[in-house]
Scaffold this motif. Structure first.
Motif, mmCIF file in Angstrom:
data_model
loop_
_atom_site.group_PDB
_atom_site.id
_atom_site.type_symbol
_atom_site.label_atom_id
_atom_site.label_comp_id
_atom_site.label_asym_id
_atom_site.label_seq_id
_atom_site.Cartn_x
_atom_site.Cartn_y
_atom_site.Cartn_z
ATOM 1 N N THR A 10 0.796 -1.134 0.023
ATOM 2 C CA THR A 10 -0.208 -0.031 0.085
ATOM 3 C C THR A 10 0.827 1.112 0.026
ATOM 4 O O THR A 10 0.692 2.244 -0.950
ATOM 5 C CB THR A 10 -0.898 -0.054 1.160
ATOM 6 O OG1 THR A 10 -1.830 -1.221 1.154
ATOM 7 C CG2 THR A 10 -2.138 1.239 1.294
ATOM 8 N N PRO A 11 1.885 1.286 0.871
ATOM 9 C CA PRO A 11 2.734 2.530 0.984
ATOM 10 C C PRO A 11 3.568 2.770 -0.494
ATOM 11 O O PRO A 11 3.846 3.682 -1.207
ATOM 12 C CB PRO A 11 3.558 2.469 2.249
ATOM 13 C CG PRO A 11 2.935 1.590 2.950
ATOM 14 C CD PRO A 11 2.044 0.614 2.082
ATOM 15 N N GLY A 14 1.843 4.244 -3.207
ATOM 16 C CA GLY A 14 1.746 5.843 -3.092
ATOM 17 C C GLY A 14 3.054 6.485 -3.395
ATOM 18 O O GLY A 14 3.160 7.697 -4.001
ATOM 19 N N ILE A 15 4.010 5.778 -3.154
ATOM 20 C CA ILE A 15 5.511 6.095 -3.474
ATOM 21 C C ILE A 15 5.800 6.126 -5.026
ATOM 22 O O ILE A 15 5.981 7.325 -5.455
ATOM 23 C CB ILE A 15 6.593 5.403 -2.843
ATOM 24 C CG1 ILE A 15 6.437 5.684 -1.445
ATOM 25 C CG2 ILE A 15 7.753 5.521 -3.554
ATOM 26 C CD1 ILE A 15 7.242 4.661 -0.389
ATOM 27 N N GLY A 16 5.026 5.246 -5.525
ATOM 28 C CA GLY A 16 4.867 4.931 -7.265
ATOM 29 C C GLY A 16 4.213 6.293 -7.826
ATOM 30 O O GLY A 16 4.905 6.800 -8.763
ATOM 31 N N GLN A 17 2.972 6.630 -7.097
ATOM 32 C CA GLN A 17 2.419 7.510 -7.901
ATOM 33 C C GLN A 17 3.102 9.126 -7.620
ATOM 34 O O GLN A 17 3.315 9.648 -8.631
ATOM 35 C CB GLN A 17 0.960 7.664 -7.199
ATOM 36 C CG GLN A 17 0.033 6.631 -7.620
ATOM 37 C CD GLN A 17 -1.015 6.623 -6.781
ATOM 38 O OE1 GLN A 17 -1.163 7.105 -5.844
ATOM 39 N NE2 GLN A 17 -2.184 5.981 -7.493
ATOM 40 N N ARG A 18 3.568 9.124 -6.415
ATOM 41 C CA ARG A 18 4.274 10.295 -6.327
ATOM 42 C C ARG A 18 5.699 10.491 -7.249
ATOM 43 O O ARG A 18 5.915 11.355 -7.590
ATOM 44 C CB ARG A 18 4.927 10.512 -4.736
ATOM 45 C CG ARG A 18 5.685 11.763 -4.441
ATOM 46 C CD ARG A 18 6.933 11.435 -3.393
ATOM 47 N NE ARG A 18 7.547 10.415 -3.718
ATOM 48 C CZ ARG A 18 8.337 9.816 -2.909
ATOM 49 N NH1 ARG A 18 8.269 10.090 -1.625
ATOM 50 N NH2 ARG A 18 9.078 9.013 -3.270
ATOM 51 N N ASP A 19 6.361 9.407 -7.454
ATOM 52 C CA ASP A 19 7.634 9.235 -8.312
ATOM 53 C C ASP A 19 6.967 9.744 -9.718
ATOM 54 O O ASP A 19 7.928 10.360 -10.461
ATOM 55 C CB ASP A 19 8.399 7.971 -8.179
ATOM 56 C CG ASP A 19 9.280 7.811 -6.903
ATOM 57 O OD1 ASP A 19 9.336 8.889 -6.195
ATOM 58 O OD2 ASP A 19 9.463 6.885 -6.662
#
Length: 89
Positions: A10-11, A14-19
């Protein structure tokens, strides 16, 4: 344990979307910056970022080769607790 793997995924999503958002921003700024400053300054900016990232990986991230996802999760959970103890103490 399947639930532990899901808790880590799950986190990571989110990290992938931010990157992806950061990459899109860099792409949208790159060509106008090249038009204004040229390729050489852009190369040195990205080279400097790469050196910085390399130093972070070498000196701050723990080795995870051969470890399970659960073991990696414990490593990072342990590091955050130590930081909290240092800050509160």
């Amino acid at each position: 344990d399947h639930t532990s793997s899901f808790a880590m995924q799950t986190p990571a999503g989110g990290i992938g979307q931010r990157d992806q958002a950061v990459g899109t921003f860099i792409s949208s700024v790159f060509l106008p910056a090249v038009g204004r400053y040229g390729y050489a300054p852009m190369f040195f900016i990205f080279a400097g970022c790469t050196v910085g990232y390399f130093l972070v990986v070498v000196f701050l991230l723990p080795e995870t080769k051969g470890k399970t996802l659960e073991e990696i999760e414990k490593i990072f959970a342990g590091n955050s607790r130590k930081k909290l103890e240092v800050q509160s103490g």
